[in-house]
Design an enzyme around this catalytic site. Sequence first.
Site, short mmCIF file in Angstrom:
data_model
loop_
_atom_site.label_atom_id
_atom_site.label_comp_id
_atom_site.label_asym_id
_atom_site.label_seq_id
_atom_site.Cartn_x
_atom_site.Cartn_y
_atom_site.Cartn_z
CD GLU A 43 116.06 63.22 79.40
OE1 GLU A 43 116.26 62.14 79.98
OE2 GLU A 43 116.79 63.64 78.48
CB THR B 202 100.66 75.50 66.76
OG1 THR B 202 99.63 76.18 66.03
CG2 THR B 202 101.52 74.70 65.80
CE LYS C 6 100.46 78.07 62.66
NZ LYS C 6 101.30 77.08 63.39
NE ARG D 229 107.31 80.22 67.19
CZ ARG D 229 106.63 80.26 66.05
NH1 ARG D 229 105.75 81.21 65.84
NH2 ARG D 229 106.81 79.34 65.13
CG ASP E 249 98.40 69.98 61.06
OD1 ASP E 249 98.20 70.84 61.94
OD2 ASP E 249 99.49 69.85 60.47
CE1 TYR F 81 117.00 67.02 80.22
CE2 TYR F 81 118.29 69.03 80.19
CZ TYR F 81 117.84 67.89 79.55
OH TYR F 81 118.23 67.63 78.27
#
Length: 444
Positions: free
Chosen positions: A75, A245, A248, A254, A219, A73
Site C-alpha cells: 500500500e 488500459t 487492448k 489487463r 479516455d 503487499y
Amino acid sequence: MSPVAAPRSTSADPIAPFFGPDYGALVRTDPQIAGVLLDELERQRGTLQLIASENPASPAVLAALGSVLSNKYAEGYPGRRYYGGCAQVDAAERLGVDRACALFGADHANIQPHTGAAANLAVFAALLTPGDRVLAMALQHGGHLTHGAQGNFSGTWFETLGYPVREDTELIDYDRVRDLARSHRPKLIICGATAYSRLIDFAAFRSIANEVGAYLLVDAAHFAGLVAGRAIPSPVPYADVVTLTTHKTLRGPRGGAILCRAELASAIDRAVFPFSQGGPLMHAIAAKAVAFAEASRPEFRNYATQVVSNARALTTALAQEGMRPVSGGTDTHLAVLDLRGAAGVAVRTADGVKVTGREAELRCERAGIMLNRSCVPYDSAKPMVTSGLRVGTATVTTQGMKEPEMHRIAALVGRAVRDADGSVAAEVQKEVAELVDEFPLYQA
C-alpha cells in the site's frame, strides 16, 4: 476437453511457460483449473479473435504476472509504503512509471489502477465533486459505460450529458459539442470511446474545454497502443488527464493507468490510493512495466501501423459482404458494422431474414469467430440485440496476419453471419482452424 477432466499436459510440455513458473504444481494440486487453462489456450489458438478490446500478452508479460511479486503487499507509493520489505516492488513500480512517461511524453503517470474503469473513477474523484456536470460521448453512439451510464458511478453520482455523432456522417459534431458545453458548462469533458473508429480532434476538444473552463479527460483505453506505436496522434499534449488500459492495443496485462499534467499529479495519486484502491497488484505493475518497454521498440511501431492497415482492409472487405462501416471506415484498430447495410439493404440469410447483431455474434462464435454485437448510431434495436457488430484487428495482427488474410477473414465472417441453421458452421470452422494454424498463437 471438459474443465473437470484430467489435464493432458505436464510441466515438461512446451506450453507450460504460458501458465507460470511451475505449471506442473498446478497440474498436481488442481487438475480442474489446469484443465480450464488448457481449454482456454486451445480456444485462443484454435479460433479467430476479432474482439477489439482483446490482445494476447507476450510470454514476458505473462511471466511477470505469474511471478512472486504477487506475494507482496505494498500500500502506498515507492519510497512511502505502509509495509516493510518493498525495495524490489518499489524498483518495479518506478521502472513502470518512468517507462510510461517516456513512452507517452507525459509529466506524470500512475500505473496502479486495476482497470480502465478504476482509472476513470479515480479521475472523477480527483477532479470533481458528486453532482458536478460531465459532458461525454453518448453511450449509444460509442461512449463507454464510465462516461455516464445510469448503473455506473459516472451516471449515479454525477450529472452526465451525452454528445451525439452526426446522423448524416456518423462523425463527432464538434460544433454540437461546443454548443452543449456553452449551454451546460460542464466541469469535465470526456473524449474517447469504446465503439468509435475515427480519429478524434483533440485540439478541438481542448479549445472547447478552455472556452468553458472545463477539465479535458481523454479516455484512450482502446487506442493507447496505437499512440504508443505512433500510428495515430497523441492526446497527451492536449489533455489534462489521459486514462488508458494496458491490454487492448497496448498488448500488456489487463489493467489501467493514468497520465496527467504535473500540477494534477498529487490529486490523481490520492484518488487512486487511498481513496479508491488499497494494495496495488505488484505483479501486474511489473507486467505493465514490461509492456511499456515492449511498446517502446521499433517492432511495436511496425505492429501498430499494421493494426490500422489491417483494420482498414478488413472494414473494406466486410463492406463487400454487405456490412456497412459506420462513418464510412476506420482510422484505428476497430470498426463498427451496420448489418442493416447501405441504404437500408440489410444483411439477410438465404431465406431473406434480416440478421441482428446478437444473432450475428452467436453465429460467428458457432463457426469459431469471436467478435461482439454493437449498437450503431441511432439504432432502433435494443442494446442487448443491436443492429451491428464491432470488430478489431489487434490480435490477428499480433499473430502476424496482414491485408490478404483480412479478406479471407471477411469472407468467413460473411458466411457465418448468414448461416441461420448452422449448416455451414463446421465448414467455416475448419477454414478458420486452417487460417489460425498458419499464424499460430504462442508458438513454443
